[in-house]
Design a protein around this motif. Sequence first.
Motif, PDB file in Angstrom:
ATOM      1  N   GLY A  31      13.652 -14.151   4.995  1.00 16.46           N
ATOM      2  CA  GLY A  31      12.750 -13.922   3.880  1.00 16.46           C
ATOM      3  C   GLY A  31      11.474 -14.711   3.869  1.00 16.46           C
ATOM      4  O   GLY A  31      10.704 -14.618   2.912  1.00 16.46           O
ATOM      5  N   SER A  32      11.222 -15.498   4.922  1.00 16.27           N
ATOM      6  CA  SER A  32       9.970 -16.265   4.987  1.00 16.27           C
ATOM      7  C   SER A  32       9.753 -16.732   6.417  1.00 16.27           C
ATOM      8  O   SER A  32      10.644 -16.647   7.253  1.00 16.27           O
ATOM      9  CB  SER A  32      10.025 -17.477   4.046  1.00 16.27           C
ATOM     10  N   ALA A  33       8.589 -17.245   6.663  1.00 15.64           N
ATOM     11  CA  ALA A  33       8.295 -17.834   7.973  1.00 15.64           C
ATOM     12  C   ALA A  33       8.957 -19.209   8.064  1.00 15.64           C
ATOM     13  O   ALA A  33       9.358 -19.783   7.054  1.00 15.64           O
ATOM     14  CB  ALA A  33       6.788 -17.956   8.161  1.00 15.64           C
ATOM     15  N   GLY A  34       9.084 -19.721   9.279  1.00 14.07           N
ATOM     16  CA  GLY A  34       9.526 -21.098   9.466  1.00 14.07           C
ATOM     17  C   GLY A  34      11.003 -21.315   9.711  1.00 14.07           C
ATOM     18  O   GLY A  34      11.438 -22.457   9.819  1.00 14.07           O
ATOM     19  N   TRP A  35      11.795 -20.257   9.806  1.00 14.08           N
ATOM     20  CA  TRP A  35      13.217 -20.426  10.110  1.00 14.08           C
ATOM     21  C   TRP A  35      13.361 -20.821  11.576  1.00 14.08           C
ATOM     22  O   TRP A  35      12.676 -20.303  12.444  1.00 14.08           O
ATOM     23  CB  TRP A  35      13.981 -19.142   9.831  1.00 14.08           C
ATOM     24  N   THR A  36      14.283 -21.731  11.879  1.00 14.36           N
ATOM     25  CA  THR A  36      14.469 -22.223  13.240  1.00 14.36           C
ATOM     26  C   THR A  36      15.954 -22.230  13.605  1.00 14.36           C
ATOM     27  O   THR A  36      16.820 -22.088  12.748  1.00 14.36           O
ATOM     28  CB  THR A  36      13.921 -23.660  13.380  1.00 14.36           C
ATOM     29  N   ASN A  37      16.206 -22.415  14.893  1.00 14.09           N
ATOM     30  CA  ASN A  37      17.551 -22.591  15.433  1.00 14.09           C
ATOM     31  C   ASN A  37      18.505 -21.453  15.040  1.00 14.09           C
ATOM     32  O   ASN A  37      19.605 -21.710  14.557  1.00 14.09           O
ATOM     33  CB  ASN A  37      18.115 -23.953  14.994  1.00 14.09           C
TER      34      ASN A  37
END
Length: 112
Positions: A31-37
């Motif tokens: 639901g947004s930018a910036g998710w990691t791993n």
Amino acid sequence: MADVLKVVDVQLTLLKSFPPQLHIQAFGQVGSAGWTNPRLLPRFYIQFPPDGIQDFDFVADPPQGIVIQPVCPIAASELWENPPLNILKGVRVHSATNCIEAYLETSRSLSL
């Protein structure tokens, strides 16, 4: 760590190696930018499920702080070494809002 918003596709590739390996790829949305791993976490059972479907949770690390809010694509893969091919029929990948199943009978096979 949190569940991704939605899983949109799951692909299986049986690698003809010794021992055999199952490559699982999941594609989804957050639901947004910036998710990691991003990763696929297997669910563990006392006894393997009678339907022959192994469950995985599609998770990632959510962003910290302020981020833009567009729906963004995300992908994860897992290499399952020596899966129980005599009883395994497929996998089911779970997200926060849905789940998708993929079956070995429709998977690709690759020789190593």
